[in-house]
Design an enzyme around this catalytic site. Structure first.
Site, PDB file in Angstrom:
ATOM      1  N   ASP A  95       0.891  -1.151  -0.124  1.00 43.15           N
ATOM      2  CA  ASP A  95      -0.133   0.003  -0.018  1.00 43.15           C
ATOM      3  C   ASP A  95       0.963   1.306   0.308  1.00 43.15           C
ATOM      4  O   ASP A  95       2.064   1.326   0.171  1.00 43.15           O
ATOM      5  CB  ASP A  95      -0.859   0.087   1.170  1.00 43.15           C
ATOM      6  CG  ASP A  95      -1.926  -0.951   1.082  1.00 43.15           C
ATOM      7  OD1 ASP A  95      -2.251  -1.259  -0.006  1.00 43.15           O
ATOM      8  OD2 ASP A  95      -2.458  -1.079   2.272  1.00 43.15           O
ATOM      9  N   LYS A 100      -3.181   3.824  -3.034  1.00 47.29           N
ATOM     10  CA  LYS A 100      -4.161   4.608  -4.030  1.00 47.29           C
ATOM     11  C   LYS A 100      -3.792   6.033  -3.934  1.00 47.29           C
ATOM     12  O   LYS A 100      -3.832   6.489  -2.814  1.00 47.29           O
ATOM     13  CB  LYS A 100      -5.418   4.262  -3.174  1.00 47.29           C
ATOM     14  CG  LYS A 100      -6.017   2.999  -3.659  1.00 47.29           C
ATOM     15  CD  LYS A 100      -7.159   2.482  -2.536  1.00 47.29           C
ATOM     16  CE  LYS A 100      -7.287   0.918  -2.829  1.00 47.29           C
ATOM     17  NZ  LYS A 100      -7.949   0.263  -1.633  1.00 47.29           N
ATOM     18  N   MET A 140      -9.098   7.770   9.977  1.00 47.43           N
ATOM     19  CA  MET A 140      -9.825   8.446   8.536  1.00 47.43           C
ATOM     20  C   MET A 140     -10.905   9.574   8.686  1.00 47.43           C
ATOM     21  O   MET A 140     -11.777   9.525   8.099  1.00 47.43           O
ATOM     22  CB  MET A 140     -10.460   7.358   7.888  1.00 47.43           C
ATOM     23  CG  MET A 140      -9.439   6.376   7.109  1.00 47.43           C
ATOM     24  SD  MET A 140     -10.287   4.994   6.278  1.00 47.43           S
ATOM     25  CE  MET A 140     -10.709   3.849   7.578  1.00 47.43           C
TER      26      MET A 140
HETATM   27  N1  SAH Z   1      -4.313  -0.647   9.038  1.00 46.23           N
HETATM   28  C1  SAH Z   1      -3.991   0.711   9.563  1.00 46.23           C
HETATM   29  C2  SAH Z   1      -5.311   1.808   9.365  1.00 46.23           C
HETATM   30  C3  SAH Z   1      -5.607   1.839   7.783  1.00 46.23           C
HETATM   31  S1  SAH Z   1      -6.802   3.149   7.598  1.00 46.23           S
HETATM   32  C4  SAH Z   1      -3.546   0.506  10.736  1.00 46.23           C
HETATM   33  O1  SAH Z   1      -3.839  -0.419  11.420  1.00 46.23           O
HETATM   34  O2  SAH Z   1      -2.933   1.786  11.460  1.00 46.23           O
HETATM   35  C5  SAH Z   1      -5.923   4.751   7.220  1.00 46.23           C
HETATM   36  C6  SAH Z   1      -5.930   5.462   8.363  1.00 46.23           C
HETATM   37  O3  SAH Z   1      -5.062   5.184   9.477  1.00 46.23           O
HETATM   38  C7  SAH Z   1      -5.545   6.990   8.106  1.00 46.23           C
HETATM   39  O4  SAH Z   1      -6.548   7.886   7.404  1.00 46.23           O
HETATM   40  C8  SAH Z   1      -5.193   7.378   9.577  1.00 46.23           C
HETATM   41  O5  SAH Z   1      -6.383   7.718  10.371  1.00 46.23           O
HETATM   42  C9  SAH Z   1      -4.657   6.204  10.090  1.00 46.23           C
HETATM   43  N2  SAH Z   1      -3.005   6.221   9.924  1.00 46.23           N
HETATM   44  C10 SAH Z   1      -2.296   5.309   9.198  1.00 46.23           C
HETATM   45  N3  SAH Z   1      -1.024   5.423   9.442  1.00 46.23           N
HETATM   46  C11 SAH Z   1      -0.915   6.684  10.197  1.00 46.23           C
HETATM   47  C12 SAH Z   1       0.049   7.422  10.514  1.00 46.23           C
HETATM   48  N4  SAH Z   1       1.354   7.175  10.661  1.00 46.23           N
HETATM   49  N5  SAH Z   1      -0.216   8.619  11.426  1.00 46.23           N
HETATM   50  C13 SAH Z   1      -1.418   8.936  11.637  1.00 46.23           C
HETATM   51  N6  SAH Z   1      -2.589   8.518  11.446  1.00 46.23           N
HETATM   52  C14 SAH Z   1      -2.362   7.248  10.630  1.00 46.23           C
END
Ligand code: SAH
Length: 264
Positions: free
Chosen positions: A38, A60, A174
């Site tokens: 991703d 994406k 998100m």
């Molecule tokens: N599977 C991922 C989440 C995917 S959804 C997990 O467990 O972290 C994507 C969302 O995750 C983003 O819109 C944001 O809200 C959050 N996110 C992912 N990485 C991030 C980061 N380094 N800092 C802040 N938010 C993050």
């Protein structure tokens, strides 16, 4: 760890800092024939791969051809059927809003062994990296992780604000776009407008930013500061800045390793 040819491994890459992938995730990258990743993964971890590993970016990106979930599922099956060790590398944990379920189901329906390697989710690591505990004795004994986005086929605003308002700590992923309507929804449902809130942008990346405010004012504040995705929002008494040193990341990781190595 056994790596079987013709298998898919759904691997969590952690929240951003390349050191926060698991040891198992790292070993699988070293053995992978194909890595399908991703956008929100630390690209440094791809350096663990061999020169011959086929690396496919299915991230994406805004304004680019969007590779659909069906196409991603198809790629997993095509490569595994060729006998490859396929690592599907996903940000955070593969099963936290990562569409990992669909990918696993696709593999199982195609009779392809599918294994899951958990990852550190931004839902907990984001707050944690800023020094914010999602639970804390005497302050918060429950936490809830909610998406601020709704699948297109569902009605908007189907969040149960009344139920959410009862949970000590609410973590939003998100939620950049809908933060204003969510914070208003919570206030209308009875949550105190002065409840502390923190937003962590690009948690555990070198350019992490953290800001603190109240439920009432946070939406304005992040607009003013220009906070963008990826961003985690934490709502609740825990979301106060008790350790100002932890606004940046990584703080003193290298010095810490040095101390360990030389027994200081
Ligand atoms: N599977 C991922 C989440 C995917 S959804 C997990 O467990 O972290 C994507 C969302 O995750 C983003 O819109 C944001 O809200 C959050 N996110 C992912 N990485 C991030 C980061 N380094 N800092 C802040 N938010 C993050």
């Amino acid at each position: 760890m056994i790596c079987r040819r013709g298998s898919v491994y759904l691997v969590g890459a952690g929240p951003g800092d390349p050191e926060l992938i698991t040891v198992r995730g790292m070993k699988l990258l070293q053995q992978a024939d194909v890595v399908i990743h991703d956008r929100l993964i630390p690209t440094e971890v791809l350096e663990y791969c061999r020169n011959t590993t086929l690396i496919i970016d299915v991230g994406k990106y805004p304004d680019h051809h969007r590779i659909s979930q069906d196409e991603i599922n198809e790629l997993l099956v095509i490569h595994a059927r060729r006998g490859d060790i396929v690592v599907r590398l996903k940000g955070g944990d593969p099963f936290v809003f990562g569409r990992g379920t669909e990918e696993m189901e696709t593999c199982l329906a195609a009779n392809i062994p599918c294994h899951v390697v958990p990852g550190i989710s931004s839902a907990i690591a984001g707050p944690s990296a800023a020094g914010i505990p999602v639970t804390s004795r005497g302050i918060a004994r429950s936490f809830l992780v909610v998406t601020g986005q709704t699948a297109p086929h569902l009605k908007k605003h189907e969040l149960d604000f009344a139920a959410m308002a009862q949970i000590d700590t609410v973590v939003l992923l998100m939620a950049r776009k809908n933060l204003r309507s969510i914070t208003h929804g919570l206030i209308e449902a009875g949550r105190d407008p002065q409840t502390p809130v923190a937003c962590i942008e690009r948690a555990t990346f070198a350019d992490q930013r953290v800001t603190y405010s109240s439920l009432y004012e946070i939406a304005d504040q992040i607009d003013q500061l220009g906070f963008a995705n990826p961003m985690v929002t934490v709502i609740g008494e825990v979301a106060t800045n008790v350790n100002p040193d932890l606004v940046e990341w990584p703080v003193e990781a290298n010095e810490h390793y040095f101390a360990l190595e030389f027994g200081e």
